[in-house]
Design an enzyme around this catalytic site. Structure first.
Site, PDB file in Angstrom:
ATOM      1  N   LYS A  27       0.781  -1.148  -0.075  1.00 35.63           N
ATOM      2  CA  LYS A  27       0.201  -0.038   0.019  1.00 35.63           C
ATOM      3  C   LYS A  27       0.849   1.304  -0.005  1.00 35.63           C
ATOM      4  CE  LYS A  27      -4.509  -0.814   2.459  1.00 35.63           C
ATOM      5  NZ  LYS A  27      -4.925  -2.267   1.769  1.00 35.63           N
ATOM      6  N   GLU A  33      -3.689   7.202   7.703  1.00 31.27           N
ATOM      7  CA  GLU A  33      -4.845   7.934   6.838  1.00 31.27           C
ATOM      8  C   GLU A  33      -5.848   8.661   7.691  1.00 31.27           C
ATOM      9  OE1 GLU A  33      -6.599   5.316   4.261  1.00 31.27           O
ATOM     10  OE2 GLU A  33      -4.634   4.961   2.892  1.00 31.27           O
ATOM     11  N   HIS A  51     -16.153  -6.644   5.018  1.00 33.46           N
ATOM     12  CA  HIS A  51     -15.222  -6.326   3.925  1.00 33.46           C
ATOM     13  C   HIS A  51     -15.586  -7.580   2.676  1.00 33.46           C
ATOM     14  CE1 HIS A  51     -13.486  -3.561   6.055  1.00 33.46           C
ATOM     15  NE2 HIS A  51     -13.125  -4.293   7.283  1.00 33.46           N
ATOM     16  N   GLU A 111      -9.528   0.774  -6.990  1.00 37.48           N
ATOM     17  CA  GLU A 111     -10.572   0.996  -6.040  1.00 37.48           C
ATOM     18  C   GLU A 111     -10.666   2.360  -5.509  1.00 37.48           C
ATOM     19  OE1 GLU A 111     -10.524  -3.451  -3.884  1.00 37.48           O
ATOM     20  OE2 GLU A 111     -10.730  -1.567  -2.469  1.00 37.48           O
ATOM     21  N   GLU A 144      -6.604   0.923  -3.641  1.00 39.48           N
ATOM     22  CA  GLU A 144      -5.698   0.103  -3.899  1.00 39.48           C
ATOM     23  C   GLU A 144      -5.997  -0.339  -5.476  1.00 39.48           C
ATOM     24  OE1 GLU A 144      -7.046  -4.078  -2.132  1.00 39.48           O
ATOM     25  OE2 GLU A 144      -6.863  -2.536  -0.628  1.00 39.48           O
ATOM     26  N   ASN A 156      -6.486  -3.691  -7.828  1.00 42.94           N
ATOM     27  CA  ASN A 156      -6.571  -5.227  -8.032  1.00 42.94           C
ATOM     28  C   ASN A 156      -6.207  -5.410  -9.511  1.00 42.94           C
ATOM     29  OD1 ASN A 156      -7.455  -5.329  -5.432  1.00 42.94           O
ATOM     30  ND2 ASN A 156      -9.559  -4.703  -6.128  1.00 42.94           N
ATOM     31  N   ARG A 198      -6.490  -8.019 -11.337  1.00 43.18           N
ATOM     32  CA  ARG A 198      -6.654  -9.224 -11.731  1.00 43.18           C
ATOM     33  C   ARG A 198      -8.173  -8.984 -12.234  1.00 43.18           C
ATOM     34  NH1 ARG A 198      -7.863  -8.991  -6.130  1.00 43.18           N
ATOM     35  NH2 ARG A 198     -10.310  -8.929  -5.914  1.00 43.18           N
TER      36      ARG A 198
HETATM   37  C1  MV4 Z   1     -10.731   3.412   4.958  1.00 44.85           C
HETATM   38  C2  MV4 Z   1     -11.955   3.699   5.483  1.00 44.85           C
HETATM   39  C3  MV4 Z   1     -12.036   4.988   5.999  1.00 44.85           C
HETATM   40  N1  MV4 Z   1     -11.175   6.039   5.684  1.00 44.85           N
HETATM   41  N2  MV4 Z   1      -9.634   4.227   4.709  1.00 44.85           N
HETATM   42  C4  MV4 Z   1     -11.787  -1.258   4.608  1.00 44.85           C
HETATM   43  C5  MV4 Z   1     -10.952  -2.325   4.030  1.00 44.85           C
HETATM   44  C6  MV4 Z   1      -9.743  -1.689   3.006  1.00 44.85           C
HETATM   45  N3  MV4 Z   1      -9.847  -2.005   1.820  1.00 44.85           N
HETATM   46  C7  MV4 Z   1     -10.083  -0.094   3.231  1.00 44.85           C
HETATM   47  N4  MV4 Z   1     -11.140   0.091   3.987  1.00 44.85           N
HETATM   48  C8  MV4 Z   1     -11.531   1.066   4.563  1.00 44.85           C
HETATM   49  N5  MV4 Z   1     -10.488   2.228   4.557  1.00 44.85           N
HETATM   50  C9  MV4 Z   1      -9.885   5.656   5.305  1.00 44.85           C
HETATM   51  N6  MV4 Z   1      -8.907   6.552   5.206  1.00 44.85           N
HETATM   52  C10 MV4 Z   1     -12.833   2.873   5.580  1.00 44.85           C
HETATM   53  C11 MV4 Z   1     -12.650   1.441   5.097  1.00 44.85           C
HETATM   54  C12 MV4 Z   1     -13.797   0.650   5.045  1.00 44.85           C
HETATM   55  C13 MV4 Z   1     -14.397   0.281   4.136  1.00 44.85           C
HETATM   56  C14 MV4 Z   1     -13.969   0.525   2.985  1.00 44.85           C
HETATM   57  C15 MV4 Z   1     -14.526   0.080   1.513  1.00 44.85           C
HETATM   58  C16 MV4 Z   1     -15.629  -0.803   1.753  1.00 44.85           C
HETATM   59  C17 MV4 Z   1     -15.988  -1.100   3.028  1.00 44.85           C
HETATM   60  C18 MV4 Z   1     -15.532  -0.719   4.130  1.00 44.85           C
HETATM   61  C19 MV4 Z   1     -16.011  -1.252   5.289  1.00 44.85           C
HETATM   62  C20 MV4 Z   1     -15.345  -0.639   6.602  1.00 44.85           C
HETATM   63  C21 MV4 Z   1     -14.264   0.013   6.553  1.00 44.85           C
END
Ligand code: MV4
Length: 649
Positions: free
Chosen positions: A116, A200, A234, A274, A292, A294, A296
């Site tokens: 990341k 973050e 997630h 994403e 991020e 992905n 694929r």
């Molecule tokens: C975040 C966020 C809020 N603020 N980053 C969850 C998994 C990972 N891919 C990143 N995620 C998140 N990052 C910041 N700076 C909230 C989440 C998050 C989330 C993001 C996307 C889809 C579902 C989620 C569920 C909970 C938290």
């Protein structure tokens, strides 16, 4: 174009890749584990090669065996699907070293997006907006604390090597920072062998919007966005394209950012960028940030296919075989709206516990796309992801597509395993979702309402009783009823007792708990209390199901089965579906109450089963490695001394 490819995957994605390959005249080689010898993807492929045991590390993760299978069958290229080896750069290098083509990006592109912090730094340089925060080298706790203070509370600590929320901690105030940092680092070390974190700014009520990209190694285009905000822990549940509320301005900004991301790493093939979106003030072009990439083809790619008319697997095969991208950005069009719902074998009431079982009945409605790796009669095994199918619908508007999704879910028929079907249908009816008011917390907030099991109404219960009595068969020839049955019958179904009477020619009266349903057969269909029932009755072993709308299942209360259970003081039954890890006793062995008999593994947890009483082991009914369903007998103890078998006379 390739003459033959190997698909290094299983389930619905292997089947879906085979479909496109076949349409293009490309030969297909499946690989399979011992658990998948009769699986749908094996049956569909032109050739199939066994590659090892059921555990993924013994088969679908064995790059060497997969490459050997490709060489032995003369396949020129390997499609990795998603999961398994799809984002493993070492595998990509091994494929290429063997003189084969990997249908996907270069090892270097995968590595560039693997961590990341490095990915964020790279994206920042490429002019892609990233979430404000610290993603530098300095992991000193004092330095990280200073970074968090500078960003402003609340902050999110994320594992650099993380994914799926592992090693992630929300910190709302300074006093909580250090313990959270220690927790995140420990979890990251355990899960990824890398304790590094980044900090973050925390985005409240975010939306997850991702952009499909496609590159040929130098140029890239985007194929619009998907909204994947409906998630639970997630795990994506329902995805859609385009994102509700998306403006042309925001779409252009996100699309351009995604193309910059792909071109910055010389991306080849299908990929997804994403973004996290702060939609608290609507969708605004300055409120989205890279999360991020992905590298694929993703599970939810069919919604993009539905709104663009493009076959993404065809594009993957064309680009991997050396053809250039033929579409320019301005050639692409967005048409209507699409949804995908992920149908899982899982026990929603038990906290979405993965389930297994044999799908005794499986039927999808006409006119919807159902991507599946199973057929009726197939088993959902504990070895792999318990997804049964992806149900994809399309319509000219979001409202029409969503009503098609609801109808499709209500008309999907599954028996033999519990599923999340009624949860999905409840989501499709959810007011906020219907209004396009989605965020990643929607499911958690309304979980109770979304998972409440609807009690079957009188119509459904009456139809179940008719089914249990065998009256649904025979095309309405109720006259036969009086020849073999008394005029009044008691029907026992699990949790329900019904009395069936025949008050007159062609009429059946079902009484359940004092409520009366007058049923009649009209032109081959049942009517209940003056209305067409509009449902289908389906029989599977030990079960009657009533489908439409929605599904209700009734176990037959089998007096023989109940007797076996009562007598089965001697039987130790598996409490859940799983795999037998160990059998600790042998026939003839004396055991005491509480002694360990067997160990079952389910969902990476071990459960030890113990003897309910003293006795002698009469029979061991399973072997280590066996797959068992809930309620399967494992060990039988001999009847207790002095206990006589019931005898006639
Ligand atoms: C975040 C966020 C809020 N603020 N980053 C969850 C998994 C990972 N891919 C990143 N995620 C998140 N990052 C910041 N700076 C909230 C989440 C998050 C989330 C993001 C996307 C889809 C579902 C989620 C569920 C909970 C938290």
């Amino acid at each position: 174009m390739f003459a033959k490819i190997l698909i290094a995957n299983r389930g619905e994605i292997a089947c879906r890749v085979i479909d496109s390959a076949r349409r293009l005249g490309v030969g297909t080689v499946a690989v399979y584990s011992d658990a998948d010898a009769t699986a749908r993807h094996v049956a569909m492929a032109d050739e199939a090669v066994p590659i090892g045991g059921p555990a993924p590390r013994d088969s679908y993760l064995r790059g060497d065996a997969i490459i050997a299978a490709a060489l032995a069958t003369g396949a020129e290229a390997i499609h990795p699907g998603y999961g398994f080896l799809s984002e493993n750069p070492d595998f990509v290098e091994a494929v290429e070293a063997a003189g084969l083509t990997f249908i996907g990006p270069s090892a270097a592109a995968i590595r560039a997006m693997g961590l990341k912090d490095a990915a964020k730094a790279l994206m920042e340089k490429a002019g892609v907006p990233v979430v404000p925060g610290y993603h530098g080298e300095n992991q000193d706790p004092g330095h990280l604390f200073g970074a968090a203070e500078a960003i402003g509370w609340p902050v999110l600590i994320k594992a650099v090597a993380g994914g799926g929320g592992k090693g992630m901690r929300l910190v709302e105030r300074a006093a909580d920072f250090l313990p959270a940092l220690e927790g995140a680092r420990g979890e990251a070390q355990t899960a990824f062998g890398n304790p590094a974190v980044l900090i973050e700014k925390y985005i409240e009520k975010p939306r997850h919007i991702e952009v499909q990209v496609f590159g040929d190694g130098s140029r890239a285009v985007h194929l619009y966005e998907r909204d994947c905000s409906l998630q639970r822990r997630h795990q994506k549940v329902i995805e859609e394209a385009p994102a509700p509320g998306m403006t042309e301005e925001m779409r252009a900004a996100m699309g351009q950012a995604a193309v910059r991301a792909a071109e910055a790493i010389g991306y080849r093939g299908a990929g997804t960028v994403e973004f996290i979106v702060d939609a608290s003030a609507g969708l605004r072009p300055d409120r989205f940030w890279f999360m991020e990439m992905n590298t694929r083809l993703q599970v939810e790619h069919p919604v993009t296919e539905a709104v663009t008319g493009i076959d993404l697997v065809e594009w993957q095969l064309r680009v991997a075989s050396g053809e250039p991208l033929t579409s320019r950005q301005e050639d692409l069009r967005l048409d209507g709206h699409a949804f995908e719902a992920r149908l899982y074998a899982e026990d929603v009431a038990a906290g979405f516990l993965p389930a297994t079982g044999t799908l005794t009945h499986l039927r999808f409605p006409q006119g919807v796309r159902a991507d599946t790796g199973v057929r009726a009669g197939d088993t959902i095994s504990p070895w792999y992801d318990p997804m049964i199918a992806k149900i994809i619908v399309h319509g000219p508007t979001r409202a029409i597509a969503l009503s098609r999704l609801r109808a499709a879910l209500e008309a999907t028929e599954v028996a033999g395993s519990v599923t999340n079907l009624s949860f999905l249908a409840a989501l499709a009816r959810h007011e906020g979702f219907r209004a396009g008011d989605v965020d990643t917390g929607l499911i958690a907030r309304d979980l109770g309402r979304l998972t409440a099991a609807a009690a079957p109404d009188l119509r459904v219960r009456a139809l179940a009783a008719l089914g249990a009595a065998g009256l649904d068969a025979g095309g309405g020839r109720l006259a036969g009823f009086t020849l073999w049955a008394p005029l009044r019958r008691q029907i026992a179904l699990e949790g329900m007792a019904a009395v069936i009477e025949l008050p007159g020619e062609g009429q059946v009266r079902v009484t359940i708990d004092g409520e009366v349903a007058d049923c009649r057969r009209v032109g081959g269909a049942w009517w209940v209390n003056g209305r067409p029932a509009g449902a289908r009755i389906v029989h599977t072993p030990g079960m009657v199901s009533v489908f439409g709308p929605g599904a209700h299942h009734f176990a037959l209360a089998d007096p023989l089965a109940r007797h076996a259970e009562a007598a089965g003081g001697g039987q130790t039954l598996s409490p859940m579906p799983g795999v037998v890890k160990a059998v600790l006793v042998a026939a003839g062995q004396q055991v005491a109450a509480g002694d360990r008999l067997a160990v079952i593994e389910a969902m990476k947890m071990e459960h030890t089963l113990t003897a309910a009483r003293d006795g002698i082991v009469a029979e061991v009914l399973v072997a280590p490695g066996a797959q068992v369903e809930a309620g399967a007998p494992l060990v039988r103890l001999a009847e207790e001394a002095g206990e006589e078998k019931e005898t006639a006379g």
